[in-house]
Design a protein around this motif. Sequence first.
Motif, PDB file in Angstrom:
ATOM      1  N   SER A  87      47.853  46.058  38.986  1.00  0.00           N
ATOM      2  CA  SER A  87      46.412  46.295  39.056  1.00  0.00           C
ATOM      3  C   SER A  87      45.920  47.093  37.860  1.00  0.00           C
ATOM      4  CB  SER A  87      46.052  47.045  40.345  1.00  0.00           C
ATOM      5  OG  SER A  87      46.689  48.314  40.374  1.00  0.00           O
ATOM      6  N   THR A  88      44.597  47.047  37.659  1.00  0.00           N
ATOM      7  CA  THR A  88      43.913  47.898  36.690  1.00  0.00           C
ATOM      8  C   THR A  88      43.268  49.038  37.453  1.00  0.00           C
ATOM      9  OG1 THR A  88      43.453  46.044  35.208  1.00  0.00           O
ATOM     10  CG2 THR A  88      42.101  48.013  34.948  1.00  0.00           C
ATOM     11  N   ARG A  89      43.612  50.292  37.089  1.00  0.00           N
ATOM     12  CA  ARG A  89      43.113  51.436  37.839  1.00  0.00           C
ATOM     13  C   ARG A  89      41.869  52.067  37.212  1.00  0.00           C
ATOM     14  NH1 ARG A  89      46.683  53.748  41.378  1.00  0.00           N
ATOM     15  NH2 ARG A  89      44.819  54.922  41.992  1.00  0.00           N
ATOM     16  N   LYS A  90      41.798  52.091  35.884  1.00  0.00           N
ATOM     17  CA  LYS A  90      40.652  52.696  35.203  1.00  0.00           C
ATOM     18  C   LYS A  90      40.382  51.958  33.900  1.00  0.00           C
ATOM     19  CE  LYS A  90      40.347  57.210  35.014  1.00  0.00           C
ATOM     20  NZ  LYS A  90      40.681  58.627  34.748  1.00  0.00           N
ATOM     21  N   THR A  91      39.127  51.914  33.491  1.00  0.00           N
ATOM     22  CA  THR A  91      38.774  51.323  32.198  1.00  0.00           C
ATOM     23  C   THR A  91      37.681  52.154  31.531  1.00  0.00           C
ATOM     24  OG1 THR A  91      37.069  49.861  33.128  1.00  0.00           O
ATOM     25  CG2 THR A  91      39.310  48.984  32.982  1.00  0.00           C
ATOM     26  N   GLU A  92      37.660  52.110  30.201  1.00  0.00           N
ATOM     27  CA  GLU A  92      36.589  52.716  29.404  1.00  0.00           C
ATOM     28  C   GLU A  92      36.265  51.759  28.266  1.00  0.00           C
ATOM     29  OE1 GLU A  92      37.514  56.619  27.980  1.00  0.00           O
ATOM     30  OE2 GLU A  92      38.432  57.247  29.876  1.00  0.00           O
ATOM     31  N   GLY A  93      34.998  51.416  28.117  1.00  0.00           N
ATOM     32  CA  GLY A  93      34.555  50.608  26.995  1.00  0.00           C
ATOM     33  C   GLY A  93      34.903  49.137  27.072  1.00  0.00           C
ATOM     34  N   VAL A  94      35.261  48.632  28.248  1.00  0.00           N
ATOM     35  CA  VAL A  94      35.641  47.224  28.385  1.00  0.00           C
ATOM     36  C   VAL A  94      35.470  46.794  29.834  1.00  0.00           C
ATOM     37  CG1 VAL A  94      38.063  47.760  28.839  1.00  0.00           C
ATOM     38  CG2 VAL A  94      37.454  45.529  27.871  1.00  0.00           C
ATOM     39  N   LEU A  95      35.179  45.498  30.023  1.00  0.00           N
ATOM     40  CA  LEU A  95      35.063  44.931  31.368  1.00  0.00           C
ATOM     41  C   LEU A  95      36.296  44.096  31.674  1.00  0.00           C
ATOM     42  CD1 LEU A  95      31.315  43.780  31.353  1.00  0.00           C
ATOM     43  CD2 LEU A  95      32.277  45.851  32.388  1.00  0.00           C
ATOM     44  N   ILE A  96      36.817  44.233  32.894  1.00  0.00           N
ATOM     45  CA  ILE A  96      38.010  43.511  33.326  1.00  0.00           C
ATOM     46  C   ILE A  96      37.642  42.548  34.442  1.00  0.00           C
ATOM     47  CG2 ILE A  96      40.329  43.740  34.283  1.00  0.00           C
ATOM     48  CD1 ILE A  96      40.086  44.928  31.529  1.00  0.00           C
ATOM     49  N   PHE A  97      38.127  41.307  34.350  1.00  0.00           N
ATOM     50  CA  PHE A  97      37.853  40.294  35.365  1.00  0.00           C
ATOM     51  C   PHE A  97      39.163  39.640  35.823  1.00  0.00           C
ATOM     52  CE2 PHE A  97      34.179  40.480  32.499  1.00  0.00           C
ATOM     53  CZ  PHE A  97      33.157  40.752  33.396  1.00  0.00           C
ATOM     54  N   ASP A  98      39.070  38.835  36.879  1.00  0.00           N
ATOM     55  CA  ASP A  98      40.147  37.919  37.312  1.00  0.00           C
ATOM     56  C   ASP A  98      41.454  38.635  37.670  1.00  0.00           C
ATOM     57  OD1 ASP A  98      38.446  35.763  36.840  1.00  0.00           O
ATOM     58  OD2 ASP A  98      39.032  35.670  34.735  1.00  0.00           O
ATOM     59  N   ARG A  99      41.344  39.795  38.281  1.00  0.00           N
ATOM     60  CA  ARG A  99      42.531  40.510  38.756  1.00  0.00           C
ATOM     61  C   ARG A  99      43.566  40.738  37.652  1.00  0.00           C
ATOM     62  NH1 ARG A  99      45.847  38.605  42.397  1.00  0.00           N
ATOM     63  NH2 ARG A  99      46.427  40.712  43.029  1.00  0.00           N
ATOM     64  N   PHE A 100      43.103  40.932  36.431  1.00  0.00           N
ATOM     65  CA  PHE A 100      43.985  41.311  35.328  1.00  0.00           C
ATOM     66  C   PHE A 100      44.609  42.660  35.663  1.00  0.00           C
ATOM     67  CE2 PHE A 100      44.533  43.805  31.449  1.00  0.00           C
ATOM     68  CZ  PHE A 100      45.251  42.949  30.645  1.00  0.00           C
ATOM     69  N   PRO A 101      45.898  42.872  35.422  1.00  0.00           N
ATOM     70  CA  PRO A 101      46.861  42.000  34.734  1.00  0.00           C
ATOM     71  C   PRO A 101      47.788  41.225  35.675  1.00  0.00           C
ATOM     72  CG  PRO A 101      47.770  44.179  34.888  1.00  0.00           C
ATOM     73  CD  PRO A 101      46.457  44.231  35.614  1.00  0.00           C
ATOM     74  N   ALA A 102      47.536  41.320  37.016  1.00  0.00           N
ATOM     75  CA  ALA A 102      48.409  40.591  37.944  1.00  0.00           C
ATOM     76  C   ALA A 102      48.363  39.097  37.649  1.00  0.00           C
ATOM     77  CB  ALA A 102      47.987  40.866  39.386  1.00  0.00           C
ATOM     78  N   ASN A 103      47.186  38.616  37.256  1.00  0.00           N
ATOM     79  CA  ASN A 103      47.028  37.235  36.814  1.00  0.00           C
ATOM     80  C   ASN A 103      46.812  37.232  35.306  1.00  0.00           C
ATOM     81  OD1 ASN A 103      47.133  36.409  39.476  1.00  0.00           O
ATOM     82  ND2 ASN A 103      44.914  36.419  39.723  1.00  0.00           N
ATOM     83  N   LYS A 104      47.435  36.299  34.621  1.00  0.00           N
ATOM     84  CA  LYS A 104      47.258  36.180  33.175  1.00  0.00           C
ATOM     85  C   LYS A 104      45.824  35.788  32.879  1.00  0.00           C
ATOM     86  CE  LYS A 104      48.940  33.728  29.088  1.00  0.00           C
ATOM     87  NZ  LYS A 104      49.894  32.710  28.567  1.00  0.00           N
ATOM     88  N   SER A 105      45.112  36.608  32.155  1.00  0.00           N
ATOM     89  CA  SER A 105      43.728  36.321  31.775  1.00  0.00           C
ATOM     90  C   SER A 105      43.384  37.131  30.534  1.00  0.00           C
ATOM     91  CB  SER A 105      42.766  36.653  32.920  1.00  0.00           C
ATOM     92  OG  SER A 105      42.919  37.997  33.337  1.00  0.00           O
ATOM     93  N   LYS A 106      42.352  36.703  29.832  1.00  0.00           N
ATOM     94  CA  LYS A 106      41.990  37.337  28.565  1.00  0.00           C
ATOM     95  C   LYS A 106      41.050  38.519  28.798  1.00  0.00           C
ATOM     96  CE  LYS A 106      42.413  33.036  25.881  1.00  0.00           C
ATOM     97  NZ  LYS A 106      43.646  33.439  25.179  1.00  0.00           N
TER      98      LYS A 106
END
Length: 265
Positions: A87-106
């Motif tokens: 899972s992704t727990r925290k982000t700064e300055g970027v948007l995360i989609f598609d359950r990254f990184p459990a699923n391969k996505s850009k």
Amino acid sequence: MESHRGQQLSTSSSKGQGYYVAGPGEMVKMSEHIKDWYKIGLEDSKWDEARVMGAGVLKEIAVAPTDWILVPSSLPQMEMTEQRLVSTRKTEGVLIFDRFPANKSKVNIPANSTAKILLDQEYLTNAYPTLIFSGGQDARIAIGYSEGLYIHKDENLDGFRLPLLPKGNRDEVDGKIFIGKTDSIISDGTAHQEFTPLWWRTYRYIQLSIHTKDEPLVIDDVFGTFTGYPFKLKSKLEVNSSEIGKILEIGWRTARLDMQTKVAL
């Protein structure tokens, strides 16, 4: 500096708390990195020729202490299994989609920006992390590794050695700071650049810190390859308590992680 697949490898040090022992992180300029070094047909005509350092001899007939003594290994090959971060727990300055990184996505990092992504394996592991990314000429990427985040109040973090900070509940990340060993990369701007360190890392959390220049950078994928002694689980624990039932799982994981250190070095 040391030789790295036909190139020069720079290393970096990380601040530790108390008694801390670990090899340095790697610093890699992808413009000097030899890509596809493991593939048949690699253009290696400019590589240095191999040199004879000495003849190998069997242990039973070795005489001089400087002989290269050959001893057959009784150990099996270590397990190597792809292990996706959960899972992704925290982000700064970027948007995360598609359950990254459990699923391969850009993941797209805009030009002239700074981004941080905190990824969670959800348990401690020994693994070779792999980061695949594209574009981002001269962008700098730091990959940090930690067992848990630290509780920081007003302690001074600028000294030669960090103060001893508590971790508290390893599941909690809010209001905490990340401290850990780090690998550093400079992008060459090409597509599908790939970085994997020479040695495995121990982590639950991976933090990606990215600083782009005039080009955006795309994270194509990030994952680990678990490595450990190939134990086979042949026992089970049956109890009425769910908490006690986790003892075998915890002990099994601990044995696998610790045995790697004992047999691989």
